[in-house]
Design an enzyme around this catalytic site. Structure first.
Site, mmCIF file in Angstrom:
data_model
loop_
_atom_site.group_PDB
_atom_site.id
_atom_site.type_symbol
_atom_site.label_atom_id
_atom_site.label_comp_id
_atom_site.label_asym_id
_atom_site.label_seq_id
_atom_site.Cartn_x
_atom_site.Cartn_y
_atom_site.Cartn_z
ATOM 1 N N ILE A 105 1.586 102.663 6.589
ATOM 2 C CA ILE A 105 1.099 101.363 6.120
ATOM 3 C C ILE A 105 -0.433 101.345 6.098
ATOM 4 O O ILE A 105 -1.040 100.883 5.119
ATOM 5 C CB ILE A 105 1.672 100.221 6.994
ATOM 6 N N ASP A 148 -7.748 106.914 14.039
ATOM 7 C CA ASP A 148 -6.386 107.396 14.287
ATOM 8 C C ASP A 148 -6.513 108.810 14.854
ATOM 9 O O ASP A 148 -6.858 109.749 14.139
ATOM 10 C CB ASP A 148 -5.566 107.413 12.976
ATOM 11 N N CYS A 150 -0.831 92.775 11.306
ATOM 12 C CA CYS A 150 0.499 92.728 10.670
ATOM 13 C C CYS A 150 1.338 93.878 11.201
ATOM 14 O O CYS A 150 2.250 94.352 10.517
ATOM 15 C CB CYS A 150 0.381 92.842 9.147
ATOM 16 N N ARG A 193 2.117 94.876 15.289
ATOM 17 C CA ARG A 193 2.922 94.428 16.421
ATOM 18 C C ARG A 193 2.089 93.540 17.338
ATOM 19 O O ARG A 193 0.911 93.830 17.608
ATOM 20 C CB ARG A 193 3.407 95.623 17.249
ATOM 21 N N ASP A 250 0.529 88.083 11.894
ATOM 22 C CA ASP A 250 1.924 87.993 11.431
ATOM 23 C C ASP A 250 2.907 88.266 12.567
ATOM 24 O O ASP A 250 4.075 87.938 12.455
ATOM 25 C CB ASP A 250 2.133 89.038 10.308
ATOM 26 N N GLU A 276 8.038 86.238 20.164
ATOM 27 C CA GLU A 276 8.365 85.612 18.879
ATOM 28 C C GLU A 276 9.625 84.765 19.028
ATOM 29 O O GLU A 276 10.608 85.266 19.584
ATOM 30 C CB GLU A 276 8.541 86.694 17.807
ATOM 31 N N HIS A 300 6.147 86.644 11.146
ATOM 32 C CA HIS A 300 6.638 88.031 11.026
ATOM 33 C C HIS A 300 7.257 88.262 9.640
ATOM 34 O O HIS A 300 8.436 88.603 9.517
ATOM 35 C CB HIS A 300 7.653 88.332 12.147
ATOM 36 N N LEU A 301 6.420 88.083 8.634
ATOM 37 C CA LEU A 301 6.909 88.170 7.247
ATOM 38 C C LEU A 301 6.536 89.475 6.542
ATOM 39 O O LEU A 301 6.820 89.620 5.359
ATOM 40 C CB LEU A 301 6.323 87.006 6.416
ATOM 41 N N GLY A 302 5.875 90.387 7.275
ATOM 42 C CA GLY A 302 5.369 91.607 6.631
ATOM 43 C C GLY A 302 6.399 92.323 5.765
ATOM 44 O O GLY A 302 6.090 92.817 4.681
ATOM 45 N N ALA A 303 7.640 92.375 6.242
ATOM 46 C CA ALA A 303 8.671 93.131 5.505
ATOM 47 C C ALA A 303 9.595 92.197 4.736
ATOM 48 O O ALA A 303 10.602 92.639 4.193
ATOM 49 C CB ALA A 303 9.487 93.953 6.485
HETATM 50 P P1 NAD Z 1 3.346 105.084 11.118
HETATM 51 O O1 NAD Z 1 4.040 105.754 12.230
HETATM 52 O O2 NAD Z 1 3.475 105.642 9.753
HETATM 53 O O3 NAD Z 1 1.798 104.955 11.440
HETATM 54 C C1 NAD Z 1 1.296 104.622 12.689
HETATM 55 C C2 NAD Z 1 -0.011 105.330 12.845
HETATM 56 O O4 NAD Z 1 -0.567 104.916 14.082
HETATM 57 C C3 NAD Z 1 0.123 106.849 12.883
HETATM 58 O O5 NAD Z 1 -0.711 107.461 11.923
HETATM 59 C C4 NAD Z 1 -0.321 107.207 14.283
HETATM 60 O O6 NAD Z 1 -1.010 108.432 14.335
HETATM 61 C C5 NAD Z 1 -1.232 106.045 14.622
HETATM 62 N N1 NAD Z 1 -1.444 105.903 16.049
HETATM 63 C C6 NAD Z 1 -0.575 106.135 17.064
HETATM 64 N N2 NAD Z 1 -1.185 105.932 18.248
HETATM 65 C C7 NAD Z 1 -2.467 105.564 17.967
HETATM 66 C C8 NAD Z 1 -3.577 105.219 18.761
HETATM 67 N N3 NAD Z 1 -3.501 105.234 20.111
HETATM 68 N N4 NAD Z 1 -4.722 104.868 18.146
HETATM 69 C C9 NAD Z 1 -4.801 104.865 16.799
HETATM 70 N N5 NAD Z 1 -3.782 105.212 15.976
HETATM 71 C C10 NAD Z 1 -2.633 105.544 16.567
HETATM 72 O O7 NAD Z 1 3.843 103.539 11.156
HETATM 73 P P2 NAD Z 1 3.838 102.512 9.960
HETATM 74 O O8 NAD Z 1 5.113 102.611 9.220
HETATM 75 O O9 NAD Z 1 2.557 102.624 9.229
HETATM 76 O O10 NAD Z 1 3.885 101.135 10.790
HETATM 77 C C11 NAD Z 1 2.746 100.658 11.447
HETATM 78 C C12 NAD Z 1 3.076 99.421 12.257
HETATM 79 O O11 NAD Z 1 3.494 98.362 11.408
HETATM 80 C C13 NAD Z 1 4.195 99.574 13.268
HETATM 81 O O12 NAD Z 1 3.836 98.905 14.456
HETATM 82 C C14 NAD Z 1 5.374 98.867 12.623
HETATM 83 O O13 NAD Z 1 6.312 98.418 13.558
HETATM 84 C C15 NAD Z 1 4.652 97.732 11.949
HETATM 85 N N6 NAD Z 1 5.375 97.077 10.868
HETATM 86 C C16 NAD Z 1 5.298 95.717 10.813
HETATM 87 C C17 NAD Z 1 5.904 95.051 9.781
HETATM 88 C C18 NAD Z 1 5.867 93.564 9.727
HETATM 89 O O14 NAD Z 1 6.840 92.971 9.307
HETATM 90 N N7 NAD Z 1 4.799 92.934 10.096
HETATM 91 C C19 NAD Z 1 6.569 95.769 8.788
HETATM 92 C C20 NAD Z 1 6.617 97.159 8.865
HETATM 93 C C21 NAD Z 1 5.985 97.805 9.918
HETATM 94 C C1 MLT Z 2 9.370 96.566 11.025
HETATM 95 O O1 MLT Z 2 9.017 97.123 12.060
HETATM 96 O O2 MLT Z 2 9.951 97.169 10.121
HETATM 97 C C2 MLT Z 2 9.026 95.140 10.851
HETATM 98 O O3 MLT Z 2 8.784 94.498 12.025
HETATM 99 C C3 MLT Z 2 9.847 94.386 9.889
HETATM 100 C C4 MLT Z 2 11.101 93.741 10.357
HETATM 101 O O4 MLT Z 2 12.104 94.402 10.523
HETATM 102 O O5 MLT Z 2 11.120 92.534 10.494
#
Ligand code: NAD
Ligand code: MLT
Length: 523
Positions: free
Chosen positions: A149, A168, A227, A229, A253, A258, A276-279
């Site tokens: 993301i 990162d 957006c 956690r 978000d 929650e 929590h609307l990201g997805a």
């Molecule tokens: P991903 O695993 O592809 O990317 C996470 C990145 O964080 C990785 O590149 C990793 O190297 C990095 N990382 C790990 N530890 C770290 C640290 N200590 N410092 C800096 N970077 C670090 O995950 P993603 O699919 O990109 O998801 C990212 C986040 O978004 C997750 O927390 C996921 O749960 C959340 N998410 C939220 C929603 C939502 O509805 N708001 C939707 C989808 C995902």
């Molecule tokens: C996720 O981690 O994929 C997001 O929090 C989206 C969700 O399932 O609500």
């Protein structure tokens, strides 16, 4: 087989599951209710609402797989699931674009005060001065966590002509450069960025990665977005930074709890929020539901898990190539543990030749499983083998070398306890496994059925009497290999037999003059 869906799942995902299994959709269950029901089910499908705690897992006696329709598995006790041999899968890609777009939407809303202005006008106010915004063009965005993301957000921000900095520790400078992103520390980002957005998972390292000290470094004009956690940005420190004008605004978000109805954040005027609307897009929900449903069908019908959190996942083509090695390694390590006949403190798996160039993690897991099975039986599986070895303090060592003598690829498994060890090597010929060495002696055996390994002194009148013992007890010998040694030296004979050999017969063999030990192994 029965599947429980305990959070809302799109119709398309449900249909796939219903074509194969009995599916119960029962959302909003308490932990108590889940504990009560879970033992009926072979699979559980969740989103972020259901908390799969250790209590739930302990009660899940039939459970084989937990599918998270989304990315984050912080609502699942993955360690507990691993110990119980339950596969945990997620759908890592299905909602990444939606989450990235939501982040950009939050950033633009923050920059132009859109939610506040909307609320004001709907309450019949015309406050054009109050909602003066800023452009994002030419501004600096700091991205903490440049994964799926984070990278999509960076790409979109560059489209808006923003400069992107990122932190990162698991992304190389080269990879960042390819993305047109400059790597910086969290503190440098706090100082330099006009907008900061976090996209890491919530771990002990990332919890509060943005805290009071980071807010102190930020400019008064900085705006921050979460957006990912709740808890990655410290909520109290954020409320304090907003209320004391240390930063210009925040968009959130996701929350520690929650719904966040008791959070001090909700009273901050400069904060905009979404629940929590990201997805939450039609596309993302179909993607994640279909992905998880298809994978559950695959696993429950004997196939592989592509997105398993707790077992090494490799590409299907590679899995096909590795399959005979997986079987061979498991058989050889199991035989080593039987040969050693006691506890063990170390397993070493050596890959030689072409196989050494492949991703051999599933083969190593299989070797660990084969070894542990002798003591733990069906309690060990591919999911929990590594964690069980760790908890029993068994050291697992992988060695790789691209050279071999006779065959293009060989694997050797060595199981050790103190000074004693058992070692077996094998290879794959025409897709089938073959054992080529037992405890240093060259052999040529098919790894199946029963095998007697007898350590003896190389002298006349040892092999014959041993075979007589088997013959008079009506046990058929289907193959025989004898290692080379000097006369009077120690070697082994390996006898393939057609049936199990009871202990009294083995005892009789051990009584033959010149036999040091005789063990039966089930391959
Ligand atoms: P991903 O695993 O592809 O990317 C996470 C990145 O964080 C990785 O590149 C990793 O190297 C990095 N990382 C790990 N530890 C770290 C640290 N200590 N410092 C800096 N970077 C670090 O995950 P993603 O699919 O990109 O998801 C990212 C986040 O978004 C997750 O927390 C996921 O749960 C959340 N998410 C939220 C929603 C939502 O509805 N708001 C939707 C989808 C995902
Ligand atoms: C996720 O981690 O994929 C997001 O929090 C989206 C969700 O399932 O609500």
């Amino acid at each position: 087989m029965k599947v429980l869906v305990s959070d809302p799942l799109s119709e398309q995902g449900l249909t796939i599951l219903q074509q194969h299994f009995t599916v119960d959709v029962n959302t909003g269950l308490s932990e108590e209710e889940l504990v009560e029901k879970i033992s009926e089910y072979d699979a559980l499908v969740i989103r972020s609402g259901t908390q799969v705690t250790r209590r739930v897992i302990e009660a899940a006696d039939r459970m084989k797989i937990i599918g998270r329709a989304g990315v984050g598995v912080d609502n699942v006790d993955v360690e507990g699931a691993t110990e119980k041999g339950i596969i945990v899968i997620n759908a890592p890609e299905g909602n990444m674009l939606s989450a990235a777009e939501h982040t950009i939407a939050m950033m633009m809303s923050l920059a132009r005060n859109i939610p506040q202005a909307n609320e004001s006008l709907k309450s019949k106010k015309w406050e054009r001065k109050k909602f003066m915004g800023v452009e994002v063009n030419g501004k600096t965005l700091g991205v903490i966590g440049l994964g799926r993301i984070g990278a999509e957000v960076a790409k979109r921000a560059q489209g808006l002509e923003m400069k992107v900095l990122a932190y990162d520790p698991f992304v190389s400078e080269e990879r960042a450069k390819e993305m047109g992103v400059t790597m910086r520390s969290v503190q440098e980002i706090a100082k330099e960025a006009d907008f900061v957005t976090v996209h890491t998972p919530l771990t002990k390292e990332t919890r509060n990665i943005i805290d009071a000290e980071e807010f102190d470094l930020m400019k008064n004009s900085t705006r921050i977005i979460n957006c990912a956690r709740g808890g990655i940005i410290n909520e109290e420190a954020l409320a304090d930074a907003l209320n004391n004008n240390k930063i210009a605004g925040a968009a959130v978000d996701v929350f520690v709890n929650e719904p966040p109805f008791d959070s001090p954040l909700l009273d901050c005027e400069k904060l905009i929020v979404t629940p929590h609307l990201g997805a939450s897009t039609k596309e993302a929900q179909v993607n994640v539901a279909v992905s998880v449903a298809e994978e559950i069908v695959s696993v429950l019908t004997g196939g592989n898990a592509k997105n398993a959190i707790n077992i090494p996942s490799v590409k299907p083509e590679l899995m096909t190539m590795l399959a005979p090695y997986i079987q061979l390694a498991e058989t050889m390590s199991n035989a080593c543990a039987q040969l050693l006949g006691k506890n063990y403190e170390k397993i070493e798996i050596s890959y030689n030749g072409d196989i050494a160039e492949k991703d051999t993690r599933p083969v190593t897991v299989a070797a660990v499983k084969g070894m542990l099975e002798v003591a733990l039986g069906s309690a060990v599986n591919y999911v929990n083998a590594t964690s069980l070895a760790k908890s029993r303090q068994v050291e697992v060592v992988e060695r790789k070398s691209d050279t071999t003598e006779e065959f293009s690829s060989t694997i050797k498994v060595e199981v050790t306890m103190g000074d004693e060890k058992a070692a077996i090597a094998g290879t794959i010929i025409g897709g089938k496994g073959k054992i080529i060495n037992v405890n240093g002696e060259h052999v040529d055996m098919i790894p199946s059925g029963y095998l007697i390994v007898a350590k003896h002194i190389n002298k006349p009148n040892v092999i014959g009497p041993c075979c007589m013992v088997l013959g008079k007890n009506n046990i058929n010998i289907s193959g025989m290999q004898v290692g080379r040694a000097e006369i009077g030296g120690t070697t082994i004979m390996a006898l393939n037999v057609d049936s199990e050999v009871p202990e009294p017969i083995l005892k009789e063999m051990r009584a033959v003059e010149g036999i040091i030990d005789a063990k039966l192994i089930k391959l």
